[in-house]
Design a protein around this motif. Structure first.
Motif, mmCIF file in Angstrom:
data_model
loop_
_atom_site.group_PDB
_atom_site.id
_atom_site.type_symbol
_atom_site.label_atom_id
_atom_site.label_comp_id
_atom_site.label_asym_id
_atom_site.label_seq_id
_atom_site.Cartn_x
_atom_site.Cartn_y
_atom_site.Cartn_z
ATOM 1 N N VAL A 50 0.845 -1.195 0.000
ATOM 2 C CA VAL A 50 0.000 0.000 0.000
ATOM 3 C C VAL A 50 0.878 1.242 0.000
ATOM 4 O O VAL A 50 1.740 1.420 0.867
ATOM 5 C CB VAL A 50 -0.944 0.003 1.230
ATOM 6 N N ASN A 51 0.643 2.130 -0.990
ATOM 7 C CA ASN A 51 1.423 3.366 -1.069
ATOM 8 C C ASN A 51 0.796 4.456 -0.209
ATOM 9 O O ASN A 51 -0.276 4.267 0.390
ATOM 10 C CB ASN A 51 1.622 3.802 -2.536
ATOM 11 N N GLU A 53 -0.745 7.031 -0.951
ATOM 12 C CA GLU A 53 -2.044 7.489 -1.443
ATOM 13 C C GLU A 53 -3.162 6.493 -1.118
ATOM 14 O O GLU A 53 -4.323 6.720 -1.448
ATOM 15 C CB GLU A 53 -1.999 7.718 -2.962
ATOM 16 N N GLN A 55 -3.369 3.446 -2.363
ATOM 17 C CA GLN A 55 -3.542 2.476 -3.445
ATOM 18 C C GLN A 55 -2.737 1.215 -3.119
ATOM 19 O O GLN A 55 -1.743 1.288 -2.393
ATOM 20 C CB GLN A 55 -3.046 3.059 -4.769
ATOM 21 N N GLN A 148 0.680 -2.609 -11.441
ATOM 22 C CA GLN A 148 -0.395 -1.625 -11.507
ATOM 23 C C GLN A 148 -0.788 -1.242 -10.088
ATOM 24 O O GLN A 148 -0.636 -2.029 -9.158
ATOM 25 C CB GLN A 148 -1.614 -2.195 -12.238
ATOM 26 N N TRP A 149 -1.315 -0.037 -9.948
ATOM 27 C CA TRP A 149 -1.802 0.438 -8.656
ATOM 28 C C TRP A 149 -3.303 0.658 -8.757
ATOM 29 O O TRP A 149 -3.783 1.263 -9.718
ATOM 30 C CB TRP A 149 -1.099 1.734 -8.263
ATOM 31 N N LEU A 150 -4.035 0.178 -7.758
ATOM 32 C CA LEU A 150 -5.490 0.286 -7.736
ATOM 33 C C LEU A 150 -5.959 0.904 -6.430
ATOM 34 O O LEU A 150 -5.325 0.728 -5.388
ATOM 35 C CB LEU A 150 -6.140 -1.100 -7.862
ATOM 36 N N THR A 151 -7.096 1.580 -6.493
ATOM 37 C CA THR A 151 -7.760 2.025 -5.267
ATOM 38 C C THR A 151 -8.588 0.858 -4.741
ATOM 39 O O THR A 151 -8.886 -0.101 -5.473
ATOM 40 C CB THR A 151 -8.693 3.217 -5.538
ATOM 41 N N GLN A 154 -11.654 0.510 -6.892
ATOM 42 C CA GLN A 154 -11.379 -0.175 -8.157
ATOM 43 C C GLN A 154 -11.259 -1.684 -7.921
ATOM 44 O O GLN A 154 -11.779 -2.484 -8.703
ATOM 45 C CB GLN A 154 -10.090 0.350 -8.801
#
Length: 184
Positions: A50-51, A53, A55, A148-151, A154
């Motif tokens: 988890v970053n 932001e 995500q 890939q990064w997702l919320t 998403q």
């Protein structure tokens, strides 16, 4: 009530790079003979990365058993490079699959992936406070990955639409959703 089955015989029918397959004859508590086909798998790790932001990271890759690409959280087996340490494997896989390191790597839980036929046991870690690695470890030569990064939203939509079907990834998304809900 007694549930324990007693092995009567065991035959290794396949020894591979990733798995072994055994066929066991067992005696059930009711005295019946039954056959069990068991996939033996090295212990493994998976990472909820988890970053700042909020995500989370997934890798897109081809999975031949289901003949399609998947979106999965980073994962891999514990091998000889790790000296049996799941934490070391998690740090290594984080480097190999995301090219990141984490100042915080926290065990979330351990779980069996599919108890009906496999003994595979995974430990899930939460990786936060991320930074690029100073030294990139070699990636597995048989893997083609796209990060890939997702919320969370998403991820939930991708579960609902069938774009994410991997159990460990679904588990991670719901874990993250639960923690997002707690913070509100």
């Amino acid at each position: 009530m007694n549930f324990k089955e007693v092995p009567v015989s065991c035959k290794n029918v396949f020894h591979g790079h990733l798995i072994d397959v055994e066929v066991e004859q067992v005696k059930t508590p009711a005295g019946q003979l039954a056959q069990r086909e068991i996939v033996r798998h090295a212990k493994a790790v998976c990472l909820l990365v988890v970053n700042k932001e909020g995500q989370f990271a997934v890798v897109k890759q081809w999975r031949e058993p289901i003949a399609t690409t998947t979106l999965e959280i980073p994962a891999g087996k514990v091998d000889e490079r790790d000296g049996g340490s799941s934490l070391h494997a998690a740090q290594r896989e984080l480097n190999e699959e995301t090219r990141l390191s984490a100042k915080q790597l926290t065990r979330i839980c351990g779980f069996h992936s599919s108890v009906g036929f496999s003994d595979e046991y995974l430990t899930m870690y939460l990786a936060t406070d991320l930074s690029p690695v100073k030294k990139q470890l070699p990636q597995d030569p048989d893997e083609q990955l796209s990060l890939q990064w997702l919320t969370v939203e998403q991820g939930l939509q991708m579960i609902d639409s069938g774009q994410v079907t991997d159990a460990k990834t679904i588990m991670a998304i719901y874990y993250l959703k639960g923690h997002c809900d707690e913070q509100r």
